[in-house]
Design an enzyme around this catalytic site. Structure first.
Site, PDB file in Angstrom:
ATOM      1  CE1 TYR A 132      -3.453  -2.713   0.817  1.00 61.79           C
ATOM      2  CE2 TYR A 132      -4.620  -0.644   1.129  1.00 61.79           C
ATOM      3  CZ  TYR A 132      -4.637  -2.004   0.923  1.00 61.79           C
ATOM      4  OH  TYR A 132      -5.835  -2.651   0.819  1.00 61.79           O
TER       5      TYR A 132
ATOM      6  CE  LYS B 274       1.604 -17.964  -2.128  1.00 60.96           C
ATOM      7  NZ  LYS B 274       0.778 -19.182  -2.126  1.00 60.96           N
TER       8      LYS B 274
ATOM      9  CG  ASP C  73      -2.193 -20.307  -0.728  1.00 59.81           C
ATOM     10  OD1 ASP C  73      -1.650 -20.245   0.396  1.00 59.81           O
ATOM     11  OD2 ASP C  73      -1.685 -20.955  -1.678  1.00 59.81           O
TER      12      ASP C  73
ATOM     13  CG  ASP D 151      -8.121  -4.659   1.746  1.00 57.09           C
ATOM     14  OD1 ASP D 151      -9.048  -4.124   2.374  1.00 57.09           O
ATOM     15  OD2 ASP D 151      -8.072  -4.703   0.504  1.00 57.09           O
TER      16      ASP D 151
ATOM     17  CG  ASP E 146     -13.567  -6.973   2.317  1.00 53.71           C
ATOM     18  OD1 ASP E 146     -13.201  -6.186   3.215  1.00 53.71           O
ATOM     19  OD2 ASP E 146     -14.021  -6.596   1.218  1.00 53.71           O
TER      20      ASP E 146
HETATM   21  C1  IPM Z   1     -10.401  -1.054   3.883  1.00 49.80           C
HETATM   22  C2  IPM Z   1     -10.599  -0.514   2.490  1.00 49.80           C
HETATM   23  C3  IPM Z   1      -9.410   0.368   2.134  1.00 49.80           C
HETATM   24  C4  IPM Z   1      -8.137  -0.474   2.216  1.00 49.80           C
HETATM   25  C5  IPM Z   1      -9.525   1.060   0.758  1.00 49.80           C
HETATM   26  C6  IPM Z   1     -10.797   1.868   0.631  1.00 49.80           C
HETATM   27  C7  IPM Z   1      -8.324   1.893   0.446  1.00 49.80           C
HETATM   28  O1  IPM Z   1     -10.764  -1.551   1.592  1.00 49.80           O
HETATM   29  O2  IPM Z   1     -10.302  -0.249   4.826  1.00 49.80           O
HETATM   30  O3  IPM Z   1     -10.368  -2.273   4.020  1.00 49.80           O
HETATM   31  O4  IPM Z   1      -7.818  -1.184   1.257  1.00 49.80           O
HETATM   32  O5  IPM Z   1      -7.485  -0.426   3.251  1.00 49.80           O
HETATM   33 MG    MG Z   2     -10.925  -3.452   2.485  1.00 48.46          MG
END
Ligand code: IPM
Ligand code: MG
Length: 315
Positions: free
Chosen positions: A101, A150, A182, A206, A210
């Site tokens: 990032y 990884k 993975d 990240d 999710d």
């Molecule tokens: C998160 C989001 C952010 C990230 C994006 C919006 C830059 O996906 O906070 O998880 O990747 O950190």
């Molecule tokens: Mg995210």
């Protein structure tokens, strides 16, 4: 001003004045950013910059993303009932200001075609400090840290693993495990009950957070806190801006509301008040109110505004 609003008004995601406001605040509550209108815009002008910049300027290297199933939302869990019944209660500790990032990003012309490069770098101290956070958190929980990397491919991951192993020796009562990313993505849906604290680098965190959010019913439910060495923090839901439902009063506000509860708990030491906010969320869910993302049979569908109002009335 939000990064999206700033992009629309000034063409930049975060005016210096807003960054200054963040830096001089005790705590920051941030909503979701981004949208398809900025898909073709260079990265420094995208709203996401307005999120990445305060994270790094405030030196918030620890991002905590709890993945816990609410009892009343088990119907919204996409996993098989017997898997969910084993329990989902883990925390993703994501390194937030290093890795790809924040490495150098370039796109250049080479031999008549475009070549893009993103540098992923980690230094020992960046890994060590986040590993300590994870082990200290595990000491207060079920005493197991799964470090995700990884290391079969990446040098950054080999350094990550070596450094986490060294830190683990300082916490003999915590069981350390190492898992390739993975495999971790697969294990989170195969048997989430095996996880207590997951510690991982920025990009993997990240993605896995999710996935962790969704197996608990909806990513719209998951709050996060970002902290550094001081007490100052930034609190935000982990979901994105959901541009497909923007402005329709359909978004689930619970991820943001629970982020405010985390702010009360971690930033201001107001545990009782945080408990009250979390209890109000649980009561509203128990009463059957649902936003579209967590709607189930027998639930009462409400919009973002009504969900917020109902929670507020109970605090
Ligand atoms: C998160 C989001 C952010 C990230 C994006 C919006 C830059 O996906 O906070 O998880 O990747 O950190
Ligand atoms: Mg995210």
């Amino acid at each position: 001003m939000s990064p999206d609003a700033s992009c629309l008004a000034f063409g930049i995601p975060l005016p210096d004045s807003s960054l200054h406001t963040c830096l001089s605040s005790d705590s920051v509550l941030l909503a979701a950013v981004g949208g398809p209108k900025w898909d073709a815009v260079p990265s420094e002008k995208r709203p996401e910059r307005g999120l990445l910049k305060p994270r790094s300027a405030m030196e918030l290297y620890t991002n905590i993303r709890p993945a816990r199933m609410f009892a009343d939302l088990s119907a919204a869990c996409p996993l098989r009932a017997d898997i969910a019944a084993a329990g989902i209660d883990f925390v993703v500790v994501r390194e937030l200001i290093g890795g790809v990032y924040f490495g150098k990003h370039t796109t250049e012309e080479r031999n008549g075609e475009q070549v893009a490069t993103d540098i992923m770098a980690y230094s020992e101290h960046e890994i060590r400090r986040i590993a300590h956070v994870a082990f200290q958190m595990a000491q207060k929980r079920r005493k197991r840290v799964t470090s995700v990397d990884k290391a079969n491919v990446l040098d950054t991951s080999r350094l990550w693993r070596k450094t986490v192993c060294a830190v683990a020796e300082e916490y003999p009562n915590v069981e350390p495990r190492h898992m390739y990313v993975d495999n971790a993505a697969m294990q989170i849906v195969r048997d989430p009950s095996q996880f207590d604290v997951i510690v991982t680098e920025n990009l993997f965190g990240d993605i896995l957070s999710d996935e962790a959010g969704q197996i608990n019913g909806s990513i719209g439910m998951i709050p996060s806190s970002s902290m550094g060495d001081g007490s100052r923090g930034l609190y935000e839901p982990i979901h994105g801006s959901a541009p497909d439902i923007a402005g329709q009063d359909k978004a689930n506000p619970i991820g943001t509301i629970l982020s405010a509860a985390m702010m009360l708990r971690y930033n201001f030491g107001m545990a009782e008040e945080a408990d009250a906010v979390e209890a109000a969320v649980e009561t509203v869910l128990h009463t059957g109110y649902r936003c579209g993302d967590i709607m189930d049979q027998g639930g009462t569908l409400v919009g973002c505004r009504e969900m917020g109002q109902r929670i507020r009335e109970l605090i």
